[in-house]
Design a protein around this motif. Structure first.
Motif, short mmCIF file in Angstrom:
data_model
loop_
_atom_site.label_atom_id
_atom_site.label_comp_id
_atom_site.label_asym_id
_atom_site.label_seq_id
_atom_site.Cartn_x
_atom_site.Cartn_y
_atom_site.Cartn_z
N UNK A 27 0.72 -1.31 0.15
CA UNK A 27 0.02 0.09 -0.07
C UNK A 27 0.63 1.40 -0.04
N UNK A 28 0.23 2.56 0.15
CA UNK A 28 0.86 3.73 0.25
C UNK A 28 1.04 4.15 1.83
N UNK A 29 2.32 4.63 1.94
CA UNK A 29 2.76 4.92 3.32
C UNK A 29 3.62 5.99 3.42
N UNK A 30 3.45 6.92 4.32
CA UNK A 30 4.57 8.12 4.43
C UNK A 30 5.80 7.81 4.65
N UNK A 31 6.77 8.38 4.57
CA UNK A 31 8.27 8.14 5.04
C UNK A 31 8.31 8.15 6.55
N UNK A 32 8.73 7.17 7.03
CA UNK A 32 8.80 7.02 8.33
C UNK A 32 7.84 5.92 9.05
N UNK A 33 6.88 5.68 8.29
CA UNK A 33 5.80 4.76 8.40
C UNK A 33 6.18 3.25 8.26
N UNK A 70 11.80 -12.72 0.67
CA UNK A 70 11.16 -11.45 0.22
C UNK A 70 12.09 -10.80 -0.84
N UNK A 71 11.67 -10.47 -2.19
CA UNK A 71 12.42 -9.93 -2.86
C UNK A 71 11.57 -8.45 -3.43
N UNK A 72 12.44 -7.40 -4.02
CA UNK A 72 11.78 -6.23 -4.44
C UNK A 72 12.55 -5.78 -5.73
N UNK A 73 11.44 -4.94 -6.37
CA UNK A 73 11.88 -4.61 -7.72
C UNK A 73 11.60 -3.11 -7.85
N UNK A 74 12.26 -2.06 -7.99
CA UNK A 74 11.88 -0.69 -8.09
C UNK A 74 11.97 -0.38 -9.36
N UNK A 75 11.42 0.64 -9.89
CA UNK A 75 11.34 0.90 -11.39
C UNK A 75 12.64 1.40 -11.87
N UNK A 76 12.86 0.58 -13.00
CA UNK A 76 14.12 0.78 -13.77
C UNK A 76 15.52 0.09 -12.89
N UNK A 106 10.04 2.37 9.88
CA UNK A 106 10.89 3.36 9.31
C UNK A 106 11.34 3.48 7.74
N UNK A 107 10.19 3.38 7.23
CA UNK A 107 10.20 3.24 5.55
C UNK A 107 10.63 4.41 5.00
N UNK A 108 11.56 4.31 3.92
CA UNK A 108 12.02 5.41 3.09
C UNK A 108 11.45 5.42 1.83
N UNK A 109 11.70 6.64 1.34
CA UNK A 109 11.22 6.76 -0.38
C UNK A 109 11.75 5.70 -1.04
N UNK A 110 13.23 5.31 -0.76
CA UNK A 110 13.79 4.31 -1.62
C UNK A 110 13.17 3.23 -1.64
N UNK A 111 12.54 2.90 -0.44
CA UNK A 111 11.84 1.44 -0.38
C UNK A 111 10.60 0.93 -1.24
N UNK A 119 3.47 -10.27 -6.56
CA UNK A 119 4.06 -9.12 -6.08
C UNK A 119 3.02 -8.18 -5.42
N UNK A 120 3.60 -7.55 -4.47
CA UNK A 120 2.59 -6.72 -4.01
C UNK A 120 3.26 -5.11 -3.85
N UNK A 121 2.54 -4.04 -4.17
CA UNK A 121 3.17 -2.71 -4.56
C UNK A 121 3.33 -2.08 -3.14
N UNK A 122 4.37 -1.63 -2.80
CA UNK A 122 4.62 -0.71 -1.64
C UNK A 122 5.15 0.61 -2.18
N UNK A 123 4.43 1.86 -1.86
CA UNK A 123 4.74 3.32 -2.12
C UNK A 123 4.94 3.86 -1.09
N UNK A 124 6.22 4.39 -1.06
CA UNK A 124 6.45 5.24 0.16
C UNK A 124 6.42 6.71 -0.42
N UNK A 125 5.60 7.33 0.10
CA UNK A 125 5.48 8.89 -0.32
C UNK A 125 4.87 9.95 0.51
#
Length: 116
Positions: free
Chosen positions: A10-16, A36-42, A85-90, A109-115
């Motif tokens: 889901x969507x979470x703010x930085x630090x969440x 658990x793996x992750x893949x960021x755009x690009x 303590x999620x960061x934008x780069x997560x 896969x499940x999308x995690x958006x930190x913004x």
């Protein structure tokens, strides 16, 4: 064939915080390891954390050490990824991965958006 069911993105703010879950119903005794793996755009897919199902040995990417915790419930055949303590780069699509008889299986896969 191992069917993996992921949830918790889901969507979470930085630090969440967020907790991801991955269930593998029906394969209680034959899965050796879950990751658990992750893949960021690009970017390439990278290993975030892993845990053995027998002894519970864990390993983490340096970028998440101290913030993420992987755990498992062998009765429910489920693995969790607690992310604090999620960061934008997560921000990424997070994939569950199971190893059974040395063969790897992937979740969708499940999308995690930190913004903010």
């Amino acid at each position: 064939q191992v069917h993996l069911v992921e949830s918790g993105g889901g969507l979470v703010q930085p630090g969440g915080s967020l907790r991801l879950s991955c269930a593998a119903p029906g394969f209680t005794f034959s899965i050796e390891r879950m990751n658990w793996y992750r893949q960021a755009p690009g970017k390439e897919r990278e290993l975030v954390a892993g845990i053995t199902t027998s002894g519970g040995t864990t390993n983490y990417a340096d970028s998440v050490k101290g913030r993420f915790t992987i755990s498992r419930d062998n009765v429910k055949n489920t693995v969790y990824l607690q992310m604090n303590n999620l960061k934008i780069e997560d921000t990424a699509v997070y994939y569950c991965h199971a190893v059974r008889y040395s063969i790897g299986y992937w979740g969708e896969g499940t999308l995690v958006t930190v913004s903010s």
